[in-house]
Design a protein around this motif. Structure first.
Motif, PDB file in Angstrom:
ATOM      1  N   MET A   1     -24.186  23.642 109.772  1.00  0.00           N
ATOM      2  CA  MET A   1     -24.178  22.944 108.511  1.00  0.00           C
ATOM      3  C   MET A   1     -22.932  23.252 107.684  1.00  0.00           C
ATOM      4  N   PRO A   2     -22.283  24.435 107.766  1.00  0.00           N
ATOM      5  CA  PRO A   2     -21.136  24.714 106.940  1.00  0.00           C
ATOM      6  C   PRO A   2     -20.027  23.694 107.099  1.00  0.00           C
ATOM      7  N   SER A   3     -19.835  23.181 108.291  1.00  0.00           N
ATOM      8  CA  SER A   3     -18.742  22.232 108.483  1.00  0.00           C
ATOM      9  C   SER A   3     -19.008  20.889 107.813  1.00  0.00           C
ATOM     10  N   SER A   4     -20.282  20.537 107.578  1.00  0.00           N
ATOM     11  CA  SER A   4     -20.588  19.251 106.954  1.00  0.00           C
ATOM     12  C   SER A   4     -20.116  19.208 105.510  1.00  0.00           C
ATOM     13  N   ILE A   5     -20.066  20.323 104.832  1.00  0.00           N
ATOM     14  CA  ILE A   5     -19.602  20.358 103.450  1.00  0.00           C
ATOM     15  C   ILE A   5     -18.110  20.617 103.393  1.00  0.00           C
ATOM     16  N   TYR A  54     -26.927  29.767 101.991  1.00  0.00           N
ATOM     17  CA  TYR A  54     -28.181  29.073 102.272  1.00  0.00           C
ATOM     18  C   TYR A  54     -28.536  29.134 103.746  1.00  0.00           C
ATOM     19  N   ASP A  55     -27.542  29.194 104.612  1.00  0.00           N
ATOM     20  CA  ASP A  55     -27.827  29.355 106.034  1.00  0.00           C
ATOM     21  C   ASP A  55     -28.468  30.720 106.302  1.00  0.00           C
ATOM     22  N   ASN A  56     -28.082  31.702 105.484  1.00  0.00           N
ATOM     23  CA  ASN A  56     -28.597  33.067 105.655  1.00  0.00           C
ATOM     24  C   ASN A  56     -29.614  33.440 104.590  1.00  0.00           C
ATOM     25  N   ASP A  60     -30.914  37.061 102.846  1.00  0.00           N
ATOM     26  CA  ASP A  60     -30.475  37.509 101.522  1.00  0.00           C
ATOM     27  C   ASP A  60     -30.513  36.337 100.551  1.00  0.00           C
ATOM     28  N   SER A  61     -31.680  36.099  99.977  1.00  0.00           N
ATOM     29  CA  SER A  61     -31.826  34.960  99.073  1.00  0.00           C
ATOM     30  C   SER A  61     -31.003  35.128  97.800  1.00  0.00           C
ATOM     31  N   ALA A  62     -30.736  36.357  97.401  1.00  0.00           N
ATOM     32  CA  ALA A  62     -29.932  36.593  96.191  1.00  0.00           C
ATOM     33  C   ALA A  62     -28.502  36.102  96.386  1.00  0.00           C
TER      34      ALA A  62
END
Length: 129
Positions: A1-5, A54-56, A60-62
């Protein structure tokens, strides 16, 4: 997903870097292009951080919240410093998408990051042409 943004923004920055040495424009126009290019690079980096966070998020939601806040802060700064109405509008549109992501995160939903990437791509395309 990182590449889509990051992809549209990275392509726009690459285009800007390619055309800057070729342009024989006034200093103010060159400075404006450079400032806009720097903005595009900063926002692209912030978007990559948001996407990675967000992928991770399960680990680590923080980090996701911190990355989103950094993007918000940078957009606020860009908005305050922009004298170009088209860039200011693109920043406003991008801020709306950031708020949409934040609302989804607040509801413990997985946010749709594609509109965020599209809005960032629009901002960077304004900086390149």
């Amino acid at each position: 997903m990182p590449s889509s943004i990051a992809r549209p923004a990275a392509l726009a920055v690459a285009g800007l870097i390619a055309i800057l040495p070729l342009s024989m424009v006034s200093c103010s126009a060159a400075q404006k292009a450079l400032d806009c290019g720097n903005t595009a690079v900063r926002i692209t980096g912030d978007l990559a951080d948001v996407t990675q966070a967000y992928d991770n998020a399960s680990n680590d939601s923080a980090a996701a919240g911190k990355a989103l806040q950094k993007l918000k802060n940078d957009l606020d700064q860009v908005g305050k410093n922009s004298k170009n109405t088209d860039v200011a509008k693109a920043v406003t549109d991008l801020q709306k998408q950031v708020e949409n992501v934040q609302r989804a995160a607040d509801r413990n939903e997985v946010p749709d990051l594609k509109p965020l990437g599209n809005a960032a791509g629009n901002l960077t395309s304004l900086c390149t042409g």
